[in-house]
Design an enzyme around this catalytic site. Structure first.
Site, mmCIF file in Angstrom:
data_model
loop_
_atom_site.group_PDB
_atom_site.id
_atom_site.type_symbol
_atom_site.label_atom_id
_atom_site.label_comp_id
_atom_site.label_asym_id
_atom_site.label_seq_id
_atom_site.Cartn_x
_atom_site.Cartn_y
_atom_site.Cartn_z
ATOM 1 N N LYS A 1 0.825 -1.214 0.000
ATOM 2 C CA LYS A 1 0.000 0.000 0.000
ATOM 3 C C LYS A 1 0.854 1.257 0.000
ATOM 4 O O LYS A 1 0.524 2.235 -0.665
ATOM 5 C CB LYS A 1 -0.940 -0.002 1.205
ATOM 6 C CG LYS A 1 -2.060 -1.005 1.062
ATOM 7 C CD LYS A 1 -3.070 -0.905 2.182
ATOM 8 C CE LYS A 1 -4.184 -1.911 1.984
ATOM 9 N NZ LYS A 1 -5.048 -2.052 3.139
ATOM 10 N N LYS B 1 -9.066 -10.723 -6.833
ATOM 11 C CA LYS B 1 -9.964 -11.072 -5.733
ATOM 12 C C LYS B 1 -11.174 -10.132 -5.757
ATOM 13 O O LYS B 1 -11.016 -8.937 -6.046
ATOM 14 C CB LYS B 1 -9.169 -10.890 -4.424
ATOM 15 C CG LYS B 1 -9.884 -11.330 -3.179
ATOM 16 C CD LYS B 1 -8.927 -11.227 -1.994
ATOM 17 C CE LYS B 1 -9.693 -11.291 -0.700
ATOM 18 N NZ LYS B 1 -8.837 -11.185 0.477
ATOM 19 N N LYS C 1 -14.866 -4.444 -3.704
ATOM 20 C CA LYS C 1 -15.689 -3.301 -4.117
ATOM 21 C C LYS C 1 -14.870 -2.273 -4.875
ATOM 22 O O LYS C 1 -15.333 -1.695 -5.853
ATOM 23 C CB LYS C 1 -16.302 -2.647 -2.877
ATOM 24 C CG LYS C 1 -17.727 -3.067 -2.676
ATOM 25 C CD LYS C 1 -18.432 -2.244 -1.660
ATOM 26 C CE LYS C 1 -19.746 -2.954 -1.372
ATOM 27 N NZ LYS C 1 -20.308 -2.626 -0.088
#
Ligand code: SF4
Length: 333
Positions: free
Chosen positions: A111, A191, A194
């Site tokens: 990240k 995967k 949203k």
């Protein structure tokens, strides 16, 4: 009864990926465990988010969880920020956690590479996770493979804190890595998530399910209806395994290999089976949505039960840290 702790981000209504990957498992664990399920809103603010939507998304997540089978009589369902001891214990743990341990976390590395300026909250995310779990002295943390490293860090933090302040105070929780259910999204690649827009909502109605499935990726070898396919490389076949009866799954594989039907026929059957399997969840959600105060009340009761445990843990922590106990304010004479 072993105690279980799990957290989930307040991302709004559940999709079938997080239902099959995590929530179904929590529902099963309720039978033989004392479960704490926490909607982790303080974790959610460590990345870009829309503050005007957070409250609604938190309530939607709670509604989805209850509709999916989380039973508030058997599970303590609550919101992280309603129990301030989580962030208090996080700070206590920061004082025993080496920065190097946080920097080598795979998720942090992934990240942080995508960010221009790395926030301290992103780096300390696993410390808050450790506080979430250890506050309740949980024995077991159900996780996917990608979270095992974070449970190892929790164990490390517990060991370091115990070594300095009191052996045996915090148990070392075990990661419960179940059968790997990595639900792939409708793009057939990543995967289900949203943020990637490749999901089917757990509460979607039959027409929405069909509209989502219709353009979903299949075996690229099936260019026309007459081209045989390989079901094992098709995500639609994988989804059939979760929603269709064994006889249908066999039929899907056979008709795919022999070009006995087209992908749209195959998806139509999946859409029908999925809609039927999810109908009871959708109905329970509709009942809950008609009574929003009920969901708030469940969360308030959950927070009250969680705080009983959290207060006791923090009292022991404060004593061991040697903090001054606050005095009473004298009543005016
Ligand atoms: S027939 Fe079904 S399993 Fe085969 S490629 Fe098409 S959608 Fe996938």
């Amino acid at each position: 009864m072993p105690r279980v702790f799990s957290g989930i981000q307040p991302s709004g209504e559940l999709h079938i990926g997080n239902y099959l990957g995590a929530v179904q498992r929590w529902v099963a664990l309720q039978d033989q465990h004392e479960c704490f399920i926490c909607i982790v809103d303080y974790h959610a603010i460590t990345q870009e988010y829309d503050a005007s939507l957070l409250e609604t998304r938190t309530l939607d997540m709670a509604t989805s969880l209850l509709a999916a089978g989380i039973d508030p009589d058997r599970t303590v369902l609550f919101v992280q920020s309603h129990v301030p001891e989580h962030t208090e214990l996080c700070w206590v743990f920061m004082a025993v956690t080496p920065v190097g341990e946080l920097e080598r976390m795979t998720q942090f590395k992934d990240k942080s590479q995508r960010q221009e300026s790395v926030l301290a909250g992103l780096m300390s995310y696993p410390v808050l996770q450790a506080a979430d779990v250890l506050l309740y002295k949980a024995d077991v943390v159900p996780v996917g493979e990608d979270q095992v490293q974070h449970v190892e860090l929790m164990r490390e933090i517990a060991r370091k804190w115990n070594a300095r302040y009191g052996q045996g105070f915090f148990p070392e929780p075990q990661a419960l890595v179940g059968e790997a259910k990595r639900i792939v999204g409708l793009d057939g690649q990543a995967k289900m998530s949203k943020s990637l827009g490749n999901t089917i909502g757990l509460l979607d109605d039959p027409e929405s399910i069909w509209q989502r499935l219709r353009p979903a990726k299949t075996d690229p070898a099936r260019v026309t209806k007459n081209d045989p396919g390989t079901p094992e490389i098709c995500n639609i076949y994988e989804l059939h395994k979760y929603f269709s009866p064994p006889k249908t799954i066999e039929e899907v594989a056979q008709k795919c290999r022999t070009a006995g039907w087209g992908c749209l026929d195959c998806k139509r059957v999946l859409a029908e089976n999925m809609a039927a399997a999810l109908a009871p969840i959708r109905e329970r959600a509709a009942t809950l949505k008609a009574k929003p105060d009920l969901v708030r009340e469940v969360l308030a009761q959950g927070a009250a039960r969680a705080r009983e445990v959290a207060r006791e843990t923090m009292q022991g922590v404060r004593e061991r840290l040697g903090l001054l106990v606050p005095g009473e304010v004298a009543a005016p004479s």
